[in-house]
Design an enzyme around this catalytic site. Structure first.
Site, PDB file in Angstrom:
ATOM      1  N   ASP A   1      49.471  80.534  30.650  1.00  0.00           N
ATOM      2  CA  ASP A   1      49.226  80.349  29.209  1.00  0.00           C
ATOM      3  C   ASP A   1      49.160  81.703  28.524  1.00  0.00           C
ATOM      4  O   ASP A   1      48.488  82.620  28.977  1.00  0.00           O
ATOM      5  CB  ASP A   1      47.937  79.564  28.935  1.00  0.00           C
ATOM      6  CG  ASP A   1      48.025  78.811  27.614  1.00  0.00           C
ATOM      7  OD1 ASP A   1      48.130  77.570  27.645  1.00  0.00           O
ATOM      8  OD2 ASP A   1      48.024  79.477  26.549  1.00  0.00           O
TER       9      ASP A   1
ATOM     10  N   SER B   1      54.367  85.138  28.296  1.00  0.00           N
ATOM     11  CA  SER B   1      55.035  84.148  27.455  1.00  0.00           C
ATOM     12  C   SER B   1      56.146  83.507  28.282  1.00  0.00           C
ATOM     13  O   SER B   1      56.766  84.171  29.124  1.00  0.00           O
ATOM     14  CB  SER B   1      55.653  84.815  26.228  1.00  0.00           C
ATOM     15  OG  SER B   1      56.491  83.889  25.570  1.00  0.00           O
ATOM     16  N   VAL B   2      56.415  82.237  28.021  1.00  0.00           N
ATOM     17  CA  VAL B   2      57.465  81.545  28.773  1.00  0.00           C
ATOM     18  C   VAL B   2      58.847  82.194  28.601  1.00  0.00           C
ATOM     19  O   VAL B   2      59.728  81.967  29.423  1.00  0.00           O
ATOM     20  CB  VAL B   2      57.553  80.057  28.402  1.00  0.00           C
ATOM     21  CG1 VAL B   2      56.492  79.247  29.123  1.00  0.00           C
ATOM     22  CG2 VAL B   2      57.478  79.822  26.896  1.00  0.00           C
TER      23      VAL B   2
ATOM     24  N   ASN C   1      55.948  72.924  29.756  1.00  0.00           N
ATOM     25  CA  ASN C   1      55.057  72.224  28.826  1.00  0.00           C
ATOM     26  C   ASN C   1      54.651  73.071  27.623  1.00  0.00           C
ATOM     27  O   ASN C   1      54.310  72.526  26.577  1.00  0.00           O
ATOM     28  CB  ASN C   1      53.813  71.777  29.626  1.00  0.00           C
ATOM     29  CG  ASN C   1      52.684  71.362  28.741  1.00  0.00           C
ATOM     30  OD1 ASN C   1      52.683  70.253  28.194  1.00  0.00           O
ATOM     31  ND2 ASN C   1      51.696  72.248  28.543  1.00  0.00           N
TER      32      ASN C   1
ATOM     33  N   SER D   1      59.891  65.340  22.493  1.00  0.00           N
ATOM     34  CA  SER D   1      58.938  64.787  21.527  1.00  0.00           C
ATOM     35  C   SER D   1      59.631  63.690  20.736  1.00  0.00           C
ATOM     36  O   SER D   1      60.855  63.723  20.556  1.00  0.00           O
ATOM     37  CB  SER D   1      58.496  65.901  20.579  1.00  0.00           C
ATOM     38  OG  SER D   1      57.906  65.353  19.432  1.00  0.00           O
TER      39      SER D   1
ATOM     40  N   TYR E   1      61.329  72.253  15.166  1.00  0.00           N
ATOM     41  CA  TYR E   1      60.716  71.613  16.351  1.00  0.00           C
ATOM     42  C   TYR E   1      61.588  70.445  16.850  1.00  0.00           C
ATOM     43  O   TYR E   1      61.799  70.289  18.053  1.00  0.00           O
ATOM     44  CB  TYR E   1      59.319  71.142  15.948  1.00  0.00           C
ATOM     45  CG  TYR E   1      58.483  70.538  17.045  1.00  0.00           C
ATOM     46  CD1 TYR E   1      57.893  71.336  18.029  1.00  0.00           C
ATOM     47  CD2 TYR E   1      58.240  69.167  17.070  1.00  0.00           C
ATOM     48  CE1 TYR E   1      57.087  70.763  19.013  1.00  0.00           C
ATOM     49  CE2 TYR E   1      57.435  68.601  18.050  1.00  0.00           C
ATOM     50  CZ  TYR E   1      56.857  69.401  19.016  1.00  0.00           C
ATOM     51  OH  TYR E   1      56.073  68.836  19.992  1.00  0.00           O
TER      52      TYR E   1
ATOM     53  N   LYS F   1      63.221  70.198  20.462  1.00  0.00           N
ATOM     54  CA  LYS F   1      62.769  69.137  21.365  1.00  0.00           C
ATOM     55  C   LYS F   1      63.915  68.254  21.834  1.00  0.00           C
ATOM     56  O   LYS F   1      63.921  67.806  22.983  1.00  0.00           O
ATOM     57  CB  LYS F   1      61.674  68.306  20.680  1.00  0.00           C
ATOM     58  CG  LYS F   1      60.333  69.027  20.645  1.00  0.00           C
ATOM     59  CD  LYS F   1      59.968  69.562  22.025  1.00  0.00           C
ATOM     60  CE  LYS F   1      58.536  69.901  22.230  1.00  0.00           C
ATOM     61  NZ  LYS F   1      58.293  70.528  23.550  1.00  0.00           N
TER      62      LYS F   1
ATOM     63  N   ALA G   1      49.633  62.615  22.735  1.00  0.00           N
ATOM     64  CA  ALA G   1      48.286  62.854  23.253  1.00  0.00           C
ATOM     65  C   ALA G   1      47.472  63.641  22.247  1.00  0.00           C
ATOM     66  O   ALA G   1      48.019  64.404  21.445  1.00  0.00           O
ATOM     67  CB  ALA G   1      48.374  63.642  24.562  1.00  0.00           C
TER      68      ALA G   1
ATOM     69  N   ARG H   1      45.197  70.097  20.267  1.00  0.00           N
ATOM     70  CA  ARG H   1      45.057  70.865  19.008  1.00  0.00           C
ATOM     71  C   ARG H   1      46.303  70.686  18.137  1.00  0.00           C
ATOM     72  O   ARG H   1      46.261  70.901  16.947  1.00  0.00           O
ATOM     73  CB  ARG H   1      44.787  72.333  19.311  1.00  0.00           C
ATOM     74  CG  ARG H   1      45.941  73.035  19.981  1.00  0.00           C
ATOM     75  CD  ARG H   1      45.632  74.494  20.264  1.00  0.00           C
ATOM     76  NE  ARG H   1      46.835  75.181  20.705  1.00  0.00           N
ATOM     77  CZ  ARG H   1      46.906  76.486  20.916  1.00  0.00           C
ATOM     78  NH1 ARG H   1      45.853  77.249  20.721  1.00  0.00           N
ATOM     79  NH2 ARG H   1      48.039  77.033  21.312  1.00  0.00           N
TER      80      ARG H   1
HETATM   81  P1  NAD Z   1      48.612  72.552  23.003  1.00  0.00           P
HETATM   82  O1  NAD Z   1      48.764  73.456  21.832  1.00  0.00           O
HETATM   83  O2  NAD Z   1      47.243  72.084  23.358  1.00  0.00           O
HETATM   84  O3  NAD Z   1      49.236  73.189  24.306  1.00  0.00           O
HETATM   85  C1  NAD Z   1      50.322  74.076  24.305  1.00  0.00           C
HETATM   86  C2  NAD Z   1      49.950  75.273  25.142  1.00  0.00           C
HETATM   87  O4  NAD Z   1      51.096  76.132  25.234  1.00  0.00           O
HETATM   88  C3  NAD Z   1      48.820  76.092  24.511  1.00  0.00           C
HETATM   89  O5  NAD Z   1      47.768  76.247  25.451  1.00  0.00           O
HETATM   90  C4  NAD Z   1      49.487  77.417  24.173  1.00  0.00           C
HETATM   91  O6  NAD Z   1      48.639  78.551  24.294  1.00  0.00           O
HETATM   92  C5  NAD Z   1      50.634  77.461  25.162  1.00  0.00           C
HETATM   93  N1  NAD Z   1      51.727  78.338  24.697  1.00  0.00           N
HETATM   94  C6  NAD Z   1      52.262  78.404  23.468  1.00  0.00           C
HETATM   95  N2  NAD Z   1      53.241  79.319  23.430  1.00  0.00           N
HETATM   96  C7  NAD Z   1      53.345  79.822  24.687  1.00  0.00           C
HETATM   97  C8  NAD Z   1      54.190  80.791  25.276  1.00  0.00           C
HETATM   98  N3  NAD Z   1      55.128  81.436  24.567  1.00  0.00           N
HETATM   99  N4  NAD Z   1      54.046  81.055  26.595  1.00  0.00           N
HETATM  100  C9  NAD Z   1      53.090  80.425  27.336  1.00  0.00           C
HETATM  101  N5  NAD Z   1      52.246  79.509  26.807  1.00  0.00           N
HETATM  102  C10 NAD Z   1      52.372  79.207  25.506  1.00  0.00           C
HETATM  103  O7  NAD Z   1      49.561  71.282  22.715  1.00  0.00           O
HETATM  104  P2  NAD Z   1      49.914  69.991  23.587  1.00  0.00           P
HETATM  105  O8  NAD Z   1      49.854  68.853  22.664  1.00  0.00           O
HETATM  106  O9  NAD Z   1      49.175  69.955  24.862  1.00  0.00           O
HETATM  107  O10 NAD Z   1      51.467  70.263  23.867  1.00  0.00           O
HETATM  108  C11 NAD Z   1      52.056  70.374  25.150  1.00  0.00           C
HETATM  109  C12 NAD Z   1      53.547  70.082  25.030  1.00  0.00           C
HETATM  110  O11 NAD Z   1      53.737  68.723  24.653  1.00  0.00           O
HETATM  111  C13 NAD Z   1      54.269  70.908  23.981  1.00  0.00           C
HETATM  112  O12 NAD Z   1      55.550  71.243  24.453  1.00  0.00           O
HETATM  113  C14 NAD Z   1      54.374  69.964  22.808  1.00  0.00           C
HETATM  114  O13 NAD Z   1      55.451  70.303  21.962  1.00  0.00           O
HETATM  115  C15 NAD Z   1      54.585  68.658  23.527  1.00  0.00           C
HETATM  116  N6  NAD Z   1      54.255  67.472  22.750  1.00  0.00           N
HETATM  117  C16 NAD Z   1      52.970  67.120  22.516  1.00  0.00           C
HETATM  118  C17 NAD Z   1      52.705  65.977  21.797  1.00  0.00           C
HETATM  119  C18 NAD Z   1      51.311  65.513  21.552  1.00  0.00           C
HETATM  120  O14 NAD Z   1      51.142  64.384  21.026  1.00  0.00           O
HETATM  121  N7  NAD Z   1      50.299  66.279  21.907  1.00  0.00           N
HETATM  122  C19 NAD Z   1      53.752  65.195  21.286  1.00  0.00           C
HETATM  123  C20 NAD Z   1      55.050  65.565  21.558  1.00  0.00           C
HETATM  124  C21 NAD Z   1      55.286  66.702  22.307  1.00  0.00           C
END
Ligand code: NAD
Length: 306
Positions: free
Chosen positions: A40, A75-76, A99, A151, A164, A168, A196, A199
């Protein structure tokens, strides 16, 4: 024994595992015998700043529960460093969960190049770089499991999310190709569109709905797809959240087929436009070759009614 799926001695890399869905994956795999790389960057959900805290908290939690984990703060976009952390710490990589994600929501009218580029960099380039670095290991050991994260915004579009959505849906095409290229090396790749509480969603959904969308409820599908027992579910697109799991596929209308000659004019198309939208007898193509039979049929037809 389906509830007892285990991942003993397997190494799982989870990007963006400092919170939300990534954290739920990390603690699950840590509790089921896997060695976990908790990546992260620790920035804001808009992709600003960085910190080691997010990953460290999750690593400590896994260790406190008796599991094995190491942190990575890259960073990824620097996926090779993340995979290298797995190799250095545990000597291999078996499972990659792409993720990590950020949001830069803004109406398309006001979208800046930075909003576009940052989202592409994290989601598209990030997933590519991590998978690219893991790929030689997967091929060599003839084993790999990948989950990419799409997504609903990518599948359907959403106001304020042009960047986005594009990033996605890119995960879908990316996964489909990796699934095809990886199959003969027992590298299985699937893509999920999760929903889910995190934040990312806490400001756009009401609290009672969020309560029914625990990130932990996305975990079981991911756990099944990346388990060694999954040898066939490859290249799937899954919607998952709040206890629901479903699969998507392409549906094509029976369509309009015209003779491709001088009589193939806009007027000829307009005359029979309703056929383009006719889903009463749908087809479910699975690849570009499904189009070839139609071409042959068109060649045999007589001139069109202009
Ligand atoms: P989140 O913000 O809680 O988690 C994302 C994490 O990625 C964070 O901890 C952040 O610090 C980390 N991050 C961001 N940029 C980064 C980088 N460059 N390198 C490494 N880490 C990095 O959000 P989430 O809801 O848990 O999302 C997880 C994934 O699911 C994401 O890809 C999001 O687009 C996707 N998603 C989530 C939802 C939902 O309903 N929560 C819906 C559709 C898609």
């Amino acid at each position: 024994m389906a509830g007892e799926l285990r991942y003993d001695d397997q190494v799982v890399v989870i990007t963006g595992a400092g919170g939300g869905l990534g954290k739920a994956y990390a603690t699950f795999f840590g509790s089921r015998g896997a060695k976990v790389v908790v990546n992260d960057l620790g920035g804001s959900f808009k992709g600003e700043g960085n910190s080691t805290k997010a990953a460290d908290v999750v690593v400590n939690e896994i260790k406190a529960a008796g599991g094995q984990a190491v942190a990575n703060y890259d960073s990824v976009e620097n996926g090779e460093n993340i995979i290298e952390t797995a190799i250095q710490a545990f000597g291999r990589i078996d499972i990659l969960l792409n993720n990590a994600g950020i949001l830069r929501d803004v109406s398309f009218k006001n979208m800046s190049d930075q909003d576009w580029d940052l989202v592409m960099k994290v989601h598209v380039k990030g997933a590519y770089k991590c998978a690219r670095a893991a790929w030689p290991h997967f091929r060599k050991q003839k084993y790999g499991r990948v989950i990419n994260t799409a997504s609903a915004a990518g599948l359907f579009g959403n106001f304020g999310q042009a960047n986005y959505s594009a990033a996605k849906l890119a995960q879908v095409g990316f996964t489909e190709t990796l699934a095809k290229e990886g199959a003969k090396y027992n590298i299985i790749c699937n893509v999920i569109a999760p929903i889910a509480a995190s934040r990312m969603t806490e400001t756009i959904m009401p609290p009672d709905m969020l309560e029914n969308l625990k990130p932990e409820w996305v975990v079981p599908l991911v756990a099944v797809l990346v388990h060694k027992s999954n040898m066939t579910e490859n290249g799937g697109i899954f919607e998952v959240g709040g206890g629901h799991i479903a699969k998507y596929r392409w549906e094509r209308s029976s369509g309009l087929l015209l003779k491709a000659d001088d009589s193939y004019t806009p007027g000829a198309v307009l005359k029979q436009w309703s056929k383009v939208n006719d889903f009463s007898n749908p087809q479910y193509p699975t690849g570009p070759n499904d189009f070839m039979g139609l071409l042959e049929e068109s060649m045999k037809m007589g001139p069109n009614d202009k």
